[in-house]
Scaffold this active site. Sequence first.
Site, PDB file in Angstrom:
ATOM      1  N   GLU A   1      -0.703 -16.503   5.092  1.00  0.00           N
ATOM      2  CA  GLU A   1      -1.869 -16.505   4.202  1.00  0.00           C
ATOM      3  C   GLU A   1      -2.161 -17.937   3.721  1.00  0.00           C
ATOM      4  O   GLU A   1      -2.709 -18.130   2.643  1.00  0.00           O
ATOM      5  CB  GLU A   1      -1.623 -15.552   3.023  1.00  0.00           C
ATOM      6  CG  GLU A   1      -1.532 -14.097   3.469  1.00  0.00           C
ATOM      7  CD  GLU A   1      -1.324 -13.095   2.336  1.00  0.00           C
ATOM      8  OE1 GLU A   1      -2.139 -12.190   2.167  1.00  0.00           O
ATOM      9  OE2 GLU A   1      -0.317 -13.232   1.627  1.00  0.00           O
TER      10      GLU A   1
ATOM     11  N   GLY B   1       0.835  -1.207   0.000  1.00  0.00           N
ATOM     12  CA  GLY B   1       0.000   0.000   0.000  1.00  0.00           C
ATOM     13  C   GLY B   1       0.864   1.248   0.000  1.00  0.00           C
ATOM     14  O   GLY B   1       0.612   2.203  -0.748  1.00  0.00           O
TER      15      GLY B   1
ATOM     16  N   LYS C   1       0.860 -18.231  -9.756  1.00  0.00           N
ATOM     17  CA  LYS C   1       1.610 -17.740  -8.591  1.00  0.00           C
ATOM     18  C   LYS C   1       1.251 -18.585  -7.376  1.00  0.00           C
ATOM     19  O   LYS C   1       2.116 -18.924  -6.564  1.00  0.00           O
ATOM     20  CB  LYS C   1       1.297 -16.252  -8.366  1.00  0.00           C
ATOM     21  CG  LYS C   1       1.967 -15.639  -7.161  1.00  0.00           C
ATOM     22  CD  LYS C   1       2.813 -14.431  -7.520  1.00  0.00           C
ATOM     23  CE  LYS C   1       3.778 -14.009  -6.430  1.00  0.00           C
ATOM     24  NZ  LYS C   1       3.155 -13.385  -5.284  1.00  0.00           N
TER      25      LYS C   1
HETATM   26  P1  NAD Z   1       1.209  -5.574   5.185  1.00  0.00           P
HETATM   27  O1  NAD Z   1       0.858  -6.430   6.358  1.00  0.00           O
HETATM   28  O2  NAD Z   1       2.563  -4.939   5.129  1.00  0.00           O
HETATM   29  O3  NAD Z   1       0.145  -4.393   5.076  1.00  0.00           O
HETATM   30  C1  NAD Z   1      -1.231  -4.573   5.235  1.00  0.00           C
HETATM   31  C2  NAD Z   1      -1.773  -3.345   5.941  1.00  0.00           C
HETATM   32  O4  NAD Z   1      -3.197  -3.397   5.909  1.00  0.00           O
HETATM   33  C3  NAD Z   1      -1.364  -3.255   7.410  1.00  0.00           C
HETATM   34  O5  NAD Z   1      -0.829  -1.957   7.653  1.00  0.00           O
HETATM   35  C4  NAD Z   1      -2.685  -3.441   8.156  1.00  0.00           C
HETATM   36  O6  NAD Z   1      -2.747  -2.722   9.377  1.00  0.00           O
HETATM   37  C5  NAD Z   1      -3.659  -2.858   7.126  1.00  0.00           C
HETATM   38  N1  NAD Z   1      -5.059  -3.257   7.354  1.00  0.00           N
HETATM   39  C6  NAD Z   1      -5.576  -4.500   7.493  1.00  0.00           C
HETATM   40  N2  NAD Z   1      -6.906  -4.432   7.703  1.00  0.00           N
HETATM   41  C7  NAD Z   1      -7.234  -3.102   7.714  1.00  0.00           C
HETATM   42  C8  NAD Z   1      -8.443  -2.391   7.908  1.00  0.00           C
HETATM   43  N3  NAD Z   1      -9.600  -3.036   8.135  1.00  0.00           N
HETATM   44  N4  NAD Z   1      -8.413  -1.040   7.858  1.00  0.00           N
HETATM   45  C9  NAD Z   1      -7.255  -0.376   7.647  1.00  0.00           C
HETATM   46  N5  NAD Z   1      -6.063  -0.992   7.438  1.00  0.00           N
HETATM   47  C10 NAD Z   1      -6.059  -2.351   7.486  1.00  0.00           C
HETATM   48  O7  NAD Z   1       0.931  -6.455   3.898  1.00  0.00           O
HETATM   49  P2  NAD Z   1       1.677  -6.414   2.484  1.00  0.00           P
HETATM   50  O8  NAD Z   1       3.010  -7.078   2.596  1.00  0.00           O
HETATM   51  O9  NAD Z   1       1.601  -5.057   1.907  1.00  0.00           O
HETATM   52  O10 NAD Z   1       0.765  -7.437   1.659  1.00  0.00           O
HETATM   53  C11 NAD Z   1      -0.495  -7.097   1.118  1.00  0.00           C
HETATM   54  C12 NAD Z   1      -0.852  -8.190   0.104  1.00  0.00           C
HETATM   55  O11 NAD Z   1       0.082  -8.106  -0.973  1.00  0.00           O
HETATM   56  C13 NAD Z   1      -0.718  -9.614   0.682  1.00  0.00           C
HETATM   57  O12 NAD Z   1      -1.724 -10.445   0.173  1.00  0.00           O
HETATM   58  C14 NAD Z   1       0.655 -10.058   0.189  1.00  0.00           C
HETATM   59  O13 NAD Z   1       0.786 -11.473   0.053  1.00  0.00           O
HETATM   60  C15 NAD Z   1       0.714  -9.384  -1.173  1.00  0.00           C
HETATM   61  N6  NAD Z   1       2.083  -9.168  -1.663  1.00  0.00           N
HETATM   62  C16 NAD Z   1       3.015  -8.558  -0.857  1.00  0.00           C
HETATM   63  C17 NAD Z   1       4.290  -8.348  -1.361  1.00  0.00           C
HETATM   64  C18 NAD Z   1       5.345  -7.656  -0.528  1.00  0.00           C
HETATM   65  O14 NAD Z   1       6.504  -7.607  -0.966  1.00  0.00           O
HETATM   66  N7  NAD Z   1       5.048  -7.118   0.640  1.00  0.00           N
HETATM   67  C19 NAD Z   1       4.617  -8.765  -2.652  1.00  0.00           C
HETATM   68  C20 NAD Z   1       3.640  -9.377  -3.445  1.00  0.00           C
HETATM   69  C21 NAD Z   1       2.378  -9.573  -2.933  1.00  0.00           C
HETATM   70  O1  KPL Z   2       6.505 -15.308  -4.116  1.00  0.00           O
HETATM   71  C1  KPL Z   2       7.343 -15.868  -3.432  1.00  0.00           C
HETATM   72  C2  KPL Z   2       7.197 -15.734  -1.958  1.00  0.00           C
HETATM   73  O2  KPL Z   2       8.161 -15.794  -1.221  1.00  0.00           O
HETATM   74  O3  KPL Z   2       6.034 -15.532  -1.532  1.00  0.00           O
HETATM   75  C3  KPL Z   2       8.366 -16.738  -4.096  1.00  0.00           C
HETATM   76  C4  KPL Z   2       8.482 -16.358  -5.551  1.00  0.00           C
HETATM   77  C5  KPL Z   2       7.968 -18.156  -3.968  1.00  0.00           C
HETATM   78  C6  KPL Z   2       9.741 -16.582  -3.599  1.00  0.00           C
HETATM   79  O4  KPL Z   2       9.868 -17.152  -2.403  1.00  0.00           O
END
Ligand code: NAD
Ligand code: KPL
Length: 305
Positions: free
Chosen positions: A264, A14, A184
């Site tokens: 998750e 975000g 994925k």
């Molecule tokens: P995160 O935990 O860093 O951030 C999520 C945020 O949402 C937190 O700040 C939490 O307090 C907030 N939140 C939750 N419920 C809420 C509500 N009701 N009102 C207000 N805020 C609320 O998560 P992230 O790492 O950004 O991941 C988000 C999604 O993206 C996940 O599904 C993750 O698997 C996916 N994703 C993350 C990455 C990464 O590098 N971080 C990469 C690819 C995909």
């Molecule tokens: O997406 C990933 C994750 O860590 O969630 C991979 C690509 C599997 C790398 O670990």
Amino acid sequence: MSTTWHILGAGSLGTLWATRLARAGLPVRLLLRDRTRLQAYQAAGGLTLIEQGQSSLHPIPGETCDSPQPIHRLLLACKAYDAEAAVASIAKRLAPGAELILLQNGLGSQDAVAAKVPEARCIAASSTEGAFRDGDWRVVFAGHGYTWLGDTAHPGAPIWLDELTASGIPHEWTTQILTRLWRKLALNCAINPLTVLHDCRNGGLQQHQCEVATLCIELGELLQCCGQPDAARDLQQEVERVIHATAANFSSMHQDVANRRRTEISYLLGYACNAAVRHQLALPHLQRLQQRLKDQLHLHGLPSD
Ligand code: NAD
Ligand code: KPL
């Protein structure tokens, strides 16, 4: 006048989106859970993005989820297990024709969200960008990647994709977003749980090639059965390529467990195992993997859903 980007979830992804959109001069507002969080955010003076060692502060306006202004465009950037409740908390603010971009990994949360807001357009996203928080309201841009966006109900691309281009957010519109999400999910199912069970980096799975290969065969069968032959194509080679390319990294699930955060699992391995049961497909290694992972999460005192 551009439409405001409301962003729910001031976490890693975000913040990564909010800061880049704001830097491009686009109107962005952060949606925070309650007044306490809003006050904490305001005291910090904005969101900090750390990119190649350089940090920049972005004083993006914040508001609570229950503010009265209508929402036309929402980026939902919370974890999959929070998505349904988060959308319920802003549902009454959605304007007619509102668009939601769902950044959640895995499958299952997108349908749950769409069912909560049947009037809105829900666009699913699958991202390979990487970011992590090194403090409250601070995010480190850790890995360049790509975000695929698509809408299973309507193939037409939205008009705001050029705003992503202007913001330097690499993306592509696809009519095959489900295939992307399944692919994925399969990669995450083949890699992430094993890194938790063997307590290793991704590269450590090179010592467990047979186990990985067996899972890939079962995941391939599942994808075929679920009408996703393209997601099944050369799955094992792709899994081996990712293990090699990310050998030094800990998977996201390993990081969650190490940091005592909820995983998750229900939207990854749980979704896959439920789909197999629905199709009456016996996938004994995948089912066993799910049980071993749940046992491990219990041992760590973490939720197994
Ligand atoms: P995160 O935990 O860093 O951030 C999520 C945020 O949402 C937190 O700040 C939490 O307090 C907030 N939140 C939750 N419920 C809420 C509500 N009701 N009102 C207000 N805020 C609320 O998560 P992230 O790492 O950004 O991941 C988000 C999604 O993206 C996940 O599904 C993750 O698997 C996916 N994703 C993350 C990455 C990464 O590098 N971080 C990469 C690819 C995909
Ligand atoms: O997406 C990933 C994750 O860590 O969630 C991979 C690509 C599997 C790398 O670990």
